[in-house]
Enzyme design. Sequence first.
Site, PDB file in Angstrom:
ATOM      1  N   ASP A  38      -6.908 -16.040 -14.216  1.00  0.00           N
ATOM      2  CA  ASP A  38      -7.317 -14.737 -13.684  1.00  0.00           C
ATOM      3  C   ASP A  38      -8.361 -14.120 -14.612  1.00  0.00           C
ATOM      4  O   ASP A  38      -8.099 -13.873 -15.782  1.00  0.00           O
ATOM      5  CB  ASP A  38      -6.099 -13.823 -13.558  1.00  0.00           C
ATOM      6  CG  ASP A  38      -6.381 -12.573 -12.735  1.00  0.00           C
ATOM      7  OD1 ASP A  38      -7.506 -12.044 -12.818  1.00  0.00           O
ATOM      8  OD2 ASP A  38      -5.474 -12.123 -12.015  1.00  0.00           O
ATOM      9  N   HIS A  92      -8.185 -14.708 -10.021  1.00  0.00           N
ATOM     10  CA  HIS A  92      -7.734 -13.489  -9.370  1.00  0.00           C
ATOM     11  C   HIS A  92      -7.784 -13.589  -7.847  1.00  0.00           C
ATOM     12  O   HIS A  92      -6.957 -12.977  -7.165  1.00  0.00           O
ATOM     13  CB  HIS A  92      -8.571 -12.288  -9.831  1.00  0.00           C
ATOM     14  CG  HIS A  92      -7.931 -10.972  -9.497  1.00  0.00           C
ATOM     15  ND1 HIS A  92      -6.773 -10.534 -10.101  1.00  0.00           N
ATOM     16  CD2 HIS A  92      -8.268 -10.014  -8.597  1.00  0.00           C
ATOM     17  CE1 HIS A  92      -6.428  -9.362  -9.601  1.00  0.00           C
ATOM     18  NE2 HIS A  92      -7.310  -9.022  -8.690  1.00  0.00           N
ATOM     19  N   SER A 145      -2.291  -7.860  -6.765  1.00  0.00           N
ATOM     20  CA  SER A 145      -3.175  -7.050  -7.608  1.00  0.00           C
ATOM     21  C   SER A 145      -2.755  -5.582  -7.556  1.00  0.00           C
ATOM     22  O   SER A 145      -1.634  -5.246  -7.914  1.00  0.00           O
ATOM     23  CB  SER A 145      -4.624  -7.252  -7.164  1.00  0.00           C
ATOM     24  OG  SER A 145      -5.518  -6.661  -8.074  1.00  0.00           O
TER      25      SER A 145
END
Length: 280
Positions: free
Chosen positions: A226, A256, A153
Amino acid sequence: MGLVSSYLKCFVAGMTFLGSFQCNLLYLPDYPNGSREYVQNPSDYGIQRYEDVVLTTQDKVKIRIYVLPQVHKAPTILTFHGNAGNVGNCIPIAKRFYNDFKCNVVMLSYRGYGRSEGTPTETGLKIDAQTALNYICNHSILKHTKIILYGQSLGGAVAIDLASKNGDKVAGLIVENTFLSIPKVLPHVIPQLRHLTLLCTQKWESEKAIKHIKNMPILFLSGIEDELIPKEHMKRLYDFVEGSRKELREFPKGNHGNTVAQPGYFDSIWEFLVKERFIV
């Protein structure tokens, strides 16, 4: 009067967004509660051979890293965590690199996260990442190893930026569920702020940085489900790469937070490390 009031509200909202509110939205070192006070260490996961090292950055901020050294020659994985929690949350991943892949591992705790001092900003985190890499390059043992960056991320953006500036030091790059830039991902995460993207001061423009990476193998790990970062961001980052070997692995049920737990995730990393001869 109503029109003037509306403009005034927009102006106030924009100025607020330009300030610390923007950093407070992006960097979440206090989430979940207690993340600044309680930081797990590798021994909590059965790894007894490690060092808790304090580094001082060029701007005089004291940050911390965990160093998990092997007893034999092996590649070094430098890890960058996401925007929430702390470095301790990533120890299960580091354990796979360390125990299963027999890699050295260096885990960075950004400024303002966990027990590191300071306040997180884009400029600050970039300094932290360079400081950690410099530590590896000056370490009596690790400086002789191939260095691979791994980021999830926000950590993917940190890794891409660092790789783009250190092609002579970094041998490989692995990123998971990261974004093109903050202005381009913001409308998906917080739709109410979609009209304020031009005011972003924290930009993390990975779509620009990745074009400067040459002759460095890159593995993209993308969760198709995600819910925060559209899968198209990873695909476009992959497409932007020129002059480097690249591979995109997609996980149909990965979101995610759980892509790392999807079947084949660590197999993909192992195959990448072996194919690129980081592990022989």
